[in-house]
Structure formats: C-alpha cells, structure tokens
Design a protein around this motif. Structure first.
Motif, PDB file in Angstrom:
ATOM      1  N   GLU A  33      62.466  76.918  36.196  1.00 11.75           N
ATOM      2  CA  GLU A  33      63.743  77.630  36.271  1.00 11.75           C
ATOM      3  C   GLU A  33      64.919  76.666  36.244  1.00 11.75           C
ATOM      4  N   PHE A  34      64.770  75.510  36.886  1.00  8.70           N
ATOM      5  CA  PHE A  34      65.830  74.489  36.861  1.00  8.70           C
ATOM      6  C   PHE A  34      66.072  73.994  35.444  1.00  8.70           C
ATOM      7  N   GLU A  35      64.998  73.735  34.701  1.00  9.88           N
ATOM      8  CA  GLU A  35      65.140  73.258  33.324  1.00  9.88           C
ATOM      9  C   GLU A  35      65.815  74.317  32.456  1.00  9.88           C
ATOM     10  N   THR A  36      65.509  75.578  32.700  1.00  8.45           N
ATOM     11  CA  THR A  36      66.157  76.654  31.933  1.00  8.45           C
ATOM     12  C   THR A  36      67.659  76.686  32.212  1.00  8.45           C
ATOM     13  N   ASP A  37      68.040  76.455  33.476  1.00  9.30           N
ATOM     14  CA  ASP A  37      69.471  76.422  33.814  1.00  9.30           C
ATOM     15  C   ASP A  37      70.165  75.257  33.108  1.00  9.30           C
ATOM     16  N   VAL A  38      69.491  74.102  33.031  1.00  9.96           N
ATOM     17  CA  VAL A  38      70.072  72.944  32.342  1.00  9.96           C
ATOM     18  C   VAL A  38      70.285  73.263  30.871  1.00  9.96           C
ATOM     19  N   ILE A  39      69.307  73.899  30.247  1.00  9.12           N
ATOM     20  CA  ILE A  39      69.412  74.241  28.819  1.00  9.12           C
ATOM     21  C   ILE A  39      70.517  75.270  28.592  1.00  9.12           C
ATOM     22  N   GLY A  74      60.147  67.524  25.258  1.00 12.40           N
ATOM     23  CA  GLY A  74      59.275  67.969  24.169  1.00 12.40           C
ATOM     24  C   GLY A  74      59.444  69.448  23.901  1.00 12.40           C
ATOM     25  N   PHE A  75      59.662  69.802  22.637  1.00 16.64           N
ATOM     26  CA  PHE A  75      59.812  71.193  22.227  1.00 16.64           C
ATOM     27  C   PHE A  75      58.479  71.729  21.707  1.00 16.64           C
ATOM     28  N   VAL A  90      60.844  74.189  26.069  1.00 14.32           N
ATOM     29  CA  VAL A  90      61.006  72.747  26.106  1.00 14.32           C
ATOM     30  C   VAL A  90      60.721  72.255  27.516  1.00 14.32           C
ATOM     31  N   HIS A  91      60.024  71.143  27.555  1.00 13.21           N
ATOM     32  CA  HIS A  91      59.755  70.489  28.844  1.00 13.21           C
ATOM     33  C   HIS A  91      60.658  69.253  28.920  1.00 13.21           C
ATOM     34  N   LEU A  92      61.656  69.291  29.813  1.00 13.77           N
ATOM     35  CA  LEU A  92      62.619  68.197  29.897  1.00 13.77           C
ATOM     36  C   LEU A  92      62.001  66.918  30.437  1.00 13.77           C
ATOM     37  N   LYS A  93      61.073  67.062  31.344  1.00  7.23           N
ATOM     38  CA  LYS A  93      60.436  65.915  32.000  1.00  7.23           C
ATOM     39  C   LYS A  93      61.467  65.106  32.786  1.00  7.23           C
ATOM     40  N   LYS A  94      61.319  63.796  32.772  1.00 12.06           N
ATOM     41  CA  LYS A  94      62.137  62.938  33.619  1.00 12.06           C
ATOM     42  C   LYS A  94      63.499  62.665  32.986  1.00 12.06           C
TER      43      LYS A  94
END
Length: 563
Positions: A33-39, A74-75, A90-94
């Motif tokens: 959910e955090f990564e989705t907010d960043v995107i 990675g998309f 997409v996985h933002l990772k580090k």
C-alpha cells in the motif's frame, strides 16, 4: 427534410472517428500500500488513446522512479482487464537516498561542487539521489564556461555502499586544450563599431569561448539605440580555430523632438507661444558618436542654445569624452555661457561614470547696475554617475528607469573676489508596470546651489513640459528646488496611451528669501504615428496659496520623430 437529416446522420456515423473512439485506462499498483501511494504521488497519466500511449507512460513512470532513488524497481507485464482497462504492478524495493561521487580535483574545481553539494571533500562529494541529473548538468555547464564546450560527463563504477547509499566515480571526457574565440565576423551591419564589441559587449578575440555568456552579452544590444540583434550568435568550430558570427542590423537612431506651447499671459491677457527644437544625431559616422542640438525660446523672452558631443571609446580605449556648450540669454538682462568637458567610463551597458571640468561665464547686459545681476566666472570639478535600464519591447516607453547624479565643486570669481561653491543635481525616473496596459510613471528631479552669496544670473531655471507642468517654460528661478512628476498611464494599444498629470515642487530663492510649493494637475495622451511620437499635455499650475484658475492652464504639444 427528414430524409436529408437522416442522410447527414448516416454520413456522420460512417466518417466520424470520435464516435467510436474510446479512452483506455491504466492503473499502476505497488507491491504494498505504501508503494502504491508513492506511485500515485507521481500523478501519472491514467487515460490514454491507445496501447502505445499506455506503454510509453509505464516506461516514463519507471524512469521517474529511477531518478527518485528506486533504481532496483521492477515492472510486471501490462495486463488487459477488459476492453478499456489495463493494469500493471511495480515493486519499488529499496530506495537509495545519497550517492558518494569520487572525482579528480585536477579536472573539476571544488568551488563548482560546493554550489551543488553541502558536503564536499578533497576526493569525493555527496549528492541526494534526486539531484544527480541536475548536478551533472551544472558541472558540465561550468566546464564549458572554462573553454571546453565538448566535454562529456558520466558516472562510472556505480556500487552499493550500504543499505541506503551508493558510490560512483565522476568521469570527464574532454579535450585538454581550451577553446578561445579566434575570429569575430559581423553579418548584416559590417560597419558596427568594433570598439563596442570590446568595451561595451566585452567580446574580443583570445577570450575563452562560452556561448551562454556570449548570448547574454549580445542581449545588451537592446540598450543601444543604433543597432539590433537579428538572431542569436552562431559558432563555427574548425580543428584549430573558433569563429563567432554575430547577426546585427543598423537601427534608426536619429531623433527630432519639438513642442509648441501656448497659454494666456496674465499681464496682457493675450495668447503667448513658446517652444523648442531638439535634434539628436547618433552613430551617423559608424563610430557610436552622438551629437545633440537644442534651441529653446519661451514666452518670457528667454533663449537657450545648447550643443552636446559624445565620442565613446577614444583610440579603442574604454574612455570616452563628452563636450557641451550652452548659451542662455534672459531678455536684455544677462547672458550665461557654460562649457564642460567630461571623460566617461562605461562600466557595463547600464552603468557609466563621469569626471571633468565645468566653466561658466555670465555677463550683465543692463545699462544700470543691479546688485542681483553681476558679471562672474566659475570653474567646477565634476563627478557624475548614470544608470539606464531599457525595455525595448515597449515602443511607447523604451526606457524603464534612469538615474543621473552629478556633483560640482569649485569657486566663483566676481568683483575681484573668490568664493567657494558647490552644486548638486539629480534626475531619476522609473516606470512601474502593473500589467500589460497599466503603469505608473514616477520622476524625481532636483538641484541645489550652495554659496554664501547668490546672483540672479546663476540661479537654476525650471518649469514647463520637461519640469513641473502647468507653468511657463523656465519661468521659475531658484537656488534649490525639488520636484516630482507622476503619471498614471493606460495603453489603449501599442501606439496610443492616455495619462494623468499630478506634479508637485518645492523651491527656495535665497535672493528673495522665499520658499514656495507648487502643484500641477492635468491630463494628456500620446500617439505613435509614422511621423513619430506625438504628445499632448493639458495642465493647470498653482502655488499652495493660490486658488485654481482656468486661465492658468497650459497646453503643451510635442513631436518626437525618429529617422
């Protein structure tokens, strides 16, 4: 009628692509959910016209994530949900926050790095990851300014330093020999005075090549009346030389200015006329020189004749000379002759300094002696400063602001006596542009004569269209005066404007021991015609203890023609 309408409807259906065009929608989700907010914070484009646009937007989002520090993101493959919806994950990772960049201090100056980084050391500097591209562009521009326009920068040997930081080496690829200007060729106006290239624009051969600085310098041509830049400079690079091409054209810089004023004489109740002629000739010899001729005659039986000659950059030096001769005659009372010689130094296109001498000689023409008008001679040492800022895009008001300060120190000789004197003069104005059509004009003008005794024929003379409006030309004599001119201007279009007139002045006359306040009110307009700028001013002048009288009104007409 129904068949015709039905036929148009069929044609619209067959040939209108918009009717069948539908929007495609893209949704990008993060691994959490955090990564989705960043995107989502990137505000990426969600509605698209075709699949190619969707693919392009996904690639754009990935590049933006790289610049933010998510270099391992990675998309997954873009999946079609239905006929109009697509999604990907997409996985933002580090996220890496900082990069440590190692550099060779012989290739890049530490002072450049200190502009973009707070932590600069002898062999490396730190950058926030998001600022890498901007910082490298800045370093490259600074290296180009050093005469290496073909330099290339890249980061090499990029490694993970720890959990949140990276390290890399800054590689600079450039030729070791600096580029300098070997030749300057002017196209269009080949006779443009070369001294202005060297001292005014400060562009000359053997100078380290920097195209950005050159373009900035040629923009200063807008402050010159006699030349315009047609297009931006161009450069021809050869193996062993650099040739700079400037594209200029000669502009109309001569002007003729005159006005006619008339009003009712308070003593005779008759109509009096006054006026003046002002001729300015600039750069007719392609030297950058200017010659001014002024003749003024007014209703007070006063005549003024004045010539000014300016010769810039003598012998290709940064020093120029200003010569002036002024003759003033007051009916049958006295004549005054002023002669001045000034040397000037142009600091840059806006600033100029002066130093010189001023000589004055005045003669009493009256057959009967008077204590207020005497023969005298003065000699002053002059210091002056001038600032001018232009706004060439405005055809009606080409000068945005101006400041002129002058101080004179010397002595006066009269009746076999000598007396120390000093004079101070100021003239300044500025246009406050409120928007494209509305502006405020503010001018301050004043002068002061400091002496133990005063003669009438050495006092300042002011009043009229170029001073406080609503009063006769040069009708006011003072040992000290200060005035303010204000106008609210409204431009109907690029060639017509109307304005208000609100003027105020204060002056002292030490001979008469008087102090007085003056006011001028009125309206005016200006029209830019093929013949030149025509001005009309209607103003009424009064002192602080005088009632408003319509008979005191003055009408001033002037025409400034350029040729």
């Amino acid at each position: 009628m129904q068949k015709t309408s039905f036929l148009f409807f069929i044609i619209y259906i067959l040939f209108s692509s918009e009717l069948f065009c539908q929007n495609l929608y893209l949704k990008i989700n993060g691994h959490t959910e955090f990564e989705t907010d960043v995107i989502d914070s990137l505000n990426y484009l969600k509605a698209h016209k075709d699949y190619a646009s969707i693919k392009h937007e996904a690639d754009s989002v990935q590049k933006r994530l790289f610049k933010m520090g998510y270099i391992e993101n990675g998309f997954k493959e873009i999946i079609k949900i239905n006929d109009s919806s697509f999604k990907t994950q997409v996985h933002l990772k580090k996220k890496f926050n900082t990069i440590y960049i190692y550099y060779d201090k012989t290739e890049v100056k530490r002072s450049f790095l200190e502009v973009i980084s707070k932590n600069v050391f002898d062999d490396y500097f730190e950058l926030e990851f998001i600022n890498i591209e901007k910082a490298l562009n800045f370093i490259n521009s600074k290296i180009s300014e050093e005469g290496l326009p073909f330099s290339k920068l890249r980061l090499s040997n990029i490694k993970i330093k720890d959990n949140f930081n990276l390290s890399a080496h800054l590689i600079i690829e450039s030729k070791k020999s600096k580029r300098v200007i070997n030749n300057i060729i002017i196209k269009g106006y080949e006779k443009f005075p070369r001294s202005y290239l060297k001292h005014y624009l400060k562009i000359k051969p053997s100078q380290v090549f920097d195209l950005a600085k050159i373009e900035n310098k040629t923009n200063q041509l807008t402050n010159l009346k006699f030349a315009n830049e047609i297009k931006s400079p161009e450069v021809l690079f050869s193996k062993d030389s650099t040739t700079l091409y400037l594209y200029l054209e000669k502009a109309k810089s001569n002007s003729f200015d005159g006005f006619l004023g008339f009003g009712t004489n308070e003593e005779t109740n008759k109509l009096d006329f006054d006026g003046y002629l002002n001729l300015n000739l600039t750069n007719n010899l392609n030297f950058g020189e200017s010659f001014k001729l002024l003749y003024k005659s007014d209703e007070n039986d006063q005549d003024t004749f004045q010539t000014d000659l300016t010769l810039p950059y003598l012998f290709n030096s940064p020093i120029g000379v200003d010569l002036q001769l002024q003759i003033f005659k007051k009916d049958s009372s006295f004549t005054t002759v002023n002669q001045s010689l000034k040397l000037h130094y142009q600091i840059n296109p806006k600033h100029k300094l002066y130093a010189g001498l001023l000589f004055t000689e005045s003669n009493n023409l009256l057959t009967e002696g008077t204590l207020s008008i005497l023969d005298y001679k003065t000699q002053y040492y002059t210091l002056a400063y001038e600032y001018i800022k232009s706004q060439p895009y405005n055809l009606l008001f080409s000068i945005h602001s101006k400041l002129y300060l002058e101080a004179n120190f010397g002595e006066r000789k009269a009746n076999n006596t000598q007396e120390k004197q000093s004079q101070f003069y100021m003239d300044a104005f500025k246009i406050f542009n409120l928007n494209r059509k509305n502006s405020l004009f503010l001018r301050l003008n004043g002068a002061s004569l400091n002496s133990n005794t005063y003669f009438e024929n050495e006092l300042f003379r002011f009043g009229g269209i170029n001073s406080i409006r609503g009063f006769e030309e040069n009708s006011l004599f003072s040992s000290l005066f200060g005035l303010i001119n204000t106008e609210y201007r409204y431009q109907l279009n690029n060639s017509i404007y109307i304005h208000s007139i609100i003027d105020a002045a204060y002056f002292e006359n030490k001979i008469l021991n008087t102090k007085e306040k003056l006011f001028g009110y009125g309206l005016g307009f200006g029209i830019l015609t093929q013949a030149g700028l025509f001005k009309f001013n209607y103003a009424n002048g009064k002192n602080e203890n005088q009632k408003f009288k319509l008979s005191n009104s003055k009408i001033h007409l002037s025409l400034i023609a350029n040729f």
